[in-house]
Design a protein around this motif. Structure first.
Motif, PDB file in Angstrom:
ATOM      1  N   MET A   1      -8.931  -2.604   0.991  1.00  0.00           N
ATOM      2  CA  MET A   1      -8.381  -2.224  -0.314  1.00  0.00           C
ATOM      3  C   MET A   1      -9.509  -2.074  -1.322  1.00  0.00           C
ATOM      4  O   MET A   1     -10.342  -2.969  -1.474  1.00  0.00           O
ATOM      5  N   GLU A   2      -9.539  -0.928  -2.003  1.00  0.00           N
ATOM      6  CA  GLU A   2     -10.551  -0.665  -3.026  1.00  0.00           C
ATOM      7  C   GLU A   2     -10.072  -1.167  -4.387  1.00  0.00           C
ATOM      8  O   GLU A   2      -8.867  -1.305  -4.629  1.00  0.00           O
ATOM      9  N   LEU A   3     -11.051  -1.384  -5.269  1.00  0.00           N
ATOM     10  CA  LEU A   3     -10.727  -1.920  -6.589  1.00  0.00           C
ATOM     11  C   LEU A   3      -9.766  -1.013  -7.350  1.00  0.00           C
ATOM     12  O   LEU A   3      -8.801  -1.481  -7.960  1.00  0.00           O
ATOM     13  N   HIS A   4      -9.996   0.299  -7.315  1.00  0.00           N
ATOM     14  CA  HIS A   4      -9.131   1.218  -8.067  1.00  0.00           C
ATOM     15  C   HIS A   4      -7.722   1.259  -7.487  1.00  0.00           C
ATOM     16  O   HIS A   4      -6.749   1.458  -8.216  1.00  0.00           O
ATOM     17  N   GLU A   5      -7.597   1.045  -6.166  1.00  0.00           N
ATOM     18  CA  GLU A   5      -6.268   1.002  -5.554  1.00  0.00           C
ATOM     19  C   GLU A   5      -5.531  -0.266  -5.987  1.00  0.00           C
ATOM     20  O   GLU A   5      -4.355  -0.222  -6.358  1.00  0.00           O
ATOM     21  N   TYR A   6      -6.217  -1.371  -5.933  1.00  0.00           N
ATOM     22  CA  TYR A   6      -5.621  -2.647  -6.323  1.00  0.00           C
ATOM     23  C   TYR A   6      -5.120  -2.610  -7.758  1.00  0.00           C
ATOM     24  O   TYR A   6      -4.008  -3.069  -8.057  1.00  0.00           O
ATOM     25  N   ALA A   7      -5.927  -2.072  -8.677  1.00  0.00           N
ATOM     26  CA  ALA A   7      -5.586  -2.108 -10.099  1.00  0.00           C
ATOM     27  C   ALA A   7      -4.339  -1.303 -10.422  1.00  0.00           C
ATOM     28  O   ALA A   7      -3.705  -1.532 -11.457  1.00  0.00           O
ATOM     29  N   ARG A   8      -3.956  -0.373  -9.571  1.00  0.00           N
ATOM     30  CA  ARG A   8      -2.772   0.462  -9.820  1.00  0.00           C
ATOM     31  C   ARG A   8      -1.492  -0.160  -9.272  1.00  0.00           C
ATOM     32  O   ARG A   8      -0.398   0.303  -9.590  1.00  0.00           O
ATOM     33  N   LEU A   9      -1.605  -1.172  -8.439  1.00  0.00           N
ATOM     34  CA  LEU A   9      -0.434  -1.724  -7.755  1.00  0.00           C
ATOM     35  C   LEU A   9       0.211  -2.832  -8.560  1.00  0.00           C
ATOM     36  O   LEU A   9      -0.476  -3.648  -9.184  1.00  0.00           O
ATOM     37  N   ASP A  10       1.542  -2.891  -8.531  1.00  0.00           N
ATOM     38  CA  ASP A  10       2.224  -4.041  -9.113  1.00  0.00           C
ATOM     39  C   ASP A  10       2.376  -5.120  -8.045  1.00  0.00           C
ATOM     40  O   ASP A  10       1.981  -4.951  -6.882  1.00  0.00           O
ATOM     41  N   GLY A  11       2.938  -6.257  -8.436  1.00  0.00           N
ATOM     42  CA  GLY A  11       3.038  -7.378  -7.517  1.00  0.00           C
ATOM     43  C   GLY A  11       3.933  -7.098  -6.322  1.00  0.00           C
ATOM     44  O   GLY A  11       3.622  -7.520  -5.197  1.00  0.00           O
ATOM     45  N   VAL A  12       5.048  -6.410  -6.543  1.00  0.00           N
ATOM     46  CA  VAL A  12       5.959  -6.085  -5.443  1.00  0.00           C
ATOM     47  C   VAL A  12       5.245  -5.231  -4.406  1.00  0.00           C
ATOM     48  O   VAL A  12       5.383  -5.449  -3.191  1.00  0.00           O
ATOM     49  N   ALA A  13       4.454  -4.274  -4.870  1.00  0.00           N
ATOM     50  CA  ALA A  13       3.735  -3.403  -3.935  1.00  0.00           C
ATOM     51  C   ALA A  13       2.690  -4.174  -3.141  1.00  0.00           C
ATOM     52  O   ALA A  13       2.554  -3.984  -1.918  1.00  0.00           O
ATOM     53  N   ILE A  14       1.941  -5.044  -3.802  1.00  0.00           N
ATOM     54  CA  ILE A  14       0.920  -5.830  -3.098  1.00  0.00           C
ATOM     55  C   ILE A  14       1.564  -6.731  -2.055  1.00  0.00           C
ATOM     56  O   ILE A  14       1.106  -6.805  -0.902  1.00  0.00           O
ATOM     57  N   ALA A  15       2.644  -7.420  -2.445  1.00  0.00           N
ATOM     58  CA  ALA A  15       3.326  -8.303  -1.496  1.00  0.00           C
ATOM     59  C   ALA A  15       3.845  -7.516  -0.300  1.00  0.00           C
ATOM     60  O   ALA A  15       3.787  -7.993   0.845  1.00  0.00           O
ATOM     61  N   GLY A  16       4.341  -6.318  -0.551  1.00  0.00           N
ATOM     62  CA  GLY A  16       4.830  -5.490   0.542  1.00  0.00           C
ATOM     63  C   GLY A  16       3.736  -5.089   1.513  1.00  0.00           C
ATOM     64  O   GLY A  16       3.943  -5.086   2.740  1.00  0.00           O
ATOM     65  N   LEU A  17       2.556  -4.769   0.993  1.00  0.00           N
ATOM     66  CA  LEU A  17       1.433  -4.410   1.861  1.00  0.00           C
ATOM     67  C   LEU A  17       0.988  -5.593   2.705  1.00  0.00           C
ATOM     68  O   LEU A  17       0.666  -5.442   3.886  1.00  0.00           O
TER      69      LEU A  17
END
Length: 443
Positions: A1-17
């Motif tokens: 995961m790149e920094l710019h990808e992480y910064a665009r994601l909300d918590g639901v999206a991160i948990a899903g990944l």
């Protein structure tokens, strides 16, 4: 995961990944630590060095990075409540109830966020840490008292951060920084009834899912079709202070959209006496400084900021009758709100009367302020939020517009006690329809 990808994601999206195995929790944490450091260099929202408090890996937000406010929250984690008078070695002895629930939800705590001294300001500019800067314009503040949290979430450090709200301290920074900020109903958790414990997020779905994780399922409203709901709307402050025309325009636009969605929207608001609100706030200030006065060792006045010293002097001069009078004033103010929600389902107002303020507009360390003068200055900036702490209704600030200078403008929606379901349903609809006014940005 790149920094710019992480910064665009909300918590639901991160948990899903993380659940899907597309990224590991360890990878997310590594990126998050970099994001927090980079964002903090821009907005100055951290209250100290990194901490690490893991959450339950079985929780719905497992692997999602998180920050807590600089208050006693997590066992063994230092806190300073934004004050130079609190030694850096002071740590919380146990998890608060809301922290225990954040842990069970799976959130991974990585640090603490700044706040004004004792949380008694709508600006986060403590002498201990310096001002939290607004990601949209560093010359302006992030609001208060959860300003460090708001600045870091808006800057992409973490998708969710703890915040609490005794007079507007979730909603005000949400408005300043273009975030979603929900103050739950009074009594949702054990603790002071006026103090809403929750979080700041970048999306309504994060707010809704986290609310369910922390407070339990949001019950369906049982109101039938949306057009049966009746909403009041006002852009007039009960105190009579002026409201910035761009703030008023965004609020009115939100009301028109609700009408198009089928709600009955009327220009009406609760009736209350502003003097009662101010009197009740004196009692709330006393409640905030009382723990410091009750500490085994008195704080060094030289390390306290000017308004805190003024409040302490007033509290020491208060009698039991003064405190009872403040409580009675709060109940009178609340009664007008309770009567309103016996007839209406929702109320729509601006969150703030003004655009995000320039640094120094609310100078908490200015010795010229009396307690009355400080309250007047703070409530001239944010006159719409406090009454719903006194009365206990859930209220949410939504990022529904921008000024001509691209500064965020929040709109507050309030519902009857216990009706977070209505707020979150309306918020989800408004968020989608105002997406063109509030594009997602990586700061």
């Amino acid at each position: 995961m790149e920094l710019h990808e992480y910064a665009r994601l909300d918590g639901v999206a991160i948990a899903g990944l993380v659940r899907a195995g597309e990224v590991t929790a360890a990878e997310v944490e590594r990126v998050a630590l970099v994001a927090v450091e980079v964002a903090n260099q821009r907005v100055n929202g951290l209250a100290g060095p990194p901490v690490r408090v893991p959450g339950d890996p079985r929780g719905p937000f497992s692997g999602v990075p998180f920050l807590v406010k600089d208050v006693p929250m997590a066992a063994g984690v230092p806190f300073g409540v934004g004050s130079r008078a609190v030694p850096s070695f002071v740590v919380a002895e146990y998890d608060t109830e809301v922290m225990a629930r954040f842990r069970r939800a799976g959130l991974l705590t990585l640090g603490r966020t700044t706040m004004p001294e004792l949380g008694l300001s709508f600006a986060t500019e403590p002498r201990r840490h310096g001002p939290a800067r607004n990601p949209y314009d560093p010359s302006r503040g992030a609001g208060g008292s959860s300003g460090g949290a708001a600045a870091l979430v808006a800057a992409g450090a973490v998708p969710i951060a703890h915040a609490n709200d005794g007079a507007g301290s979730i909603r005000v920074p949400a408005s300043c920084c273009g975030l979603v900020g929900l103050k739950p109903s009074a009594g949702r958790l054990p603790g002071p009834a006026h103090l809403g414990e929750f979080a700041l997020t970048r999306t309504v779905r994060d707010t809704a899912r986290l609310f369910e994780a922390v407070y339990g399922p949001v019950l369906p409203g049982g109101d039938g079709r949306p057009e049966r709901l009746r909403a009041g709307i006002t852009t007039v402050a009960w105190s009579g202070v002026a409201v910035h025309p761009e703030v008023a325009a965004v609020t009115e636009r939100a009301g028109k959209l609700l009408e198009r969605l089928g709600l009955r929207v009327e220009p009406v608001a609760p009736r209350l006496d502003w003097d009662d609100v101010r009197a009740a706030m004196h009692g709330e200030l006393a409640a905030n400084v009382a723990p410091m006065l009750a500490a085994p060792r008195s704080p060094d006045p030289a390390k306290l900021e000017a308004v805190t010293r003024a409040v302490i002097a007033e509290v020491r001069a208060m009698s039991a009758l003064d405190l009872l009078s403040a409580a009675a004033a709060g109940e009178r103010a609340a009664r007008g709100v309770w009567e309103f929600f016996a007839e209406y389902d929702l109320l729509v107002t601006p969150t703030l009367a003004q655009l995000p303020a320039e640094h120094g507009t609310l100078d908490y360390d200015d010795p010229r302020y009396t307690v009355d003068g400080w309250l007047d200055a703070m409530l001239a900036y944010g006159p719409f939020t406090t009454v719903f702490n006194l009365a206990g209704q859930p209220a949410i600030s939504l990022p529904l517009g921008r000024s001509t200078t691209r500064l965020p403008i929040g709109v507050q929606v309030v519902a009857a006690h216990g009706r977070e379901d209505r707020l979150l349903a309306v918020a989800a609809t408004l968020e989608g329809d105002f997406a063109d006014l509030n594009p997602r940005e990586t700061h």
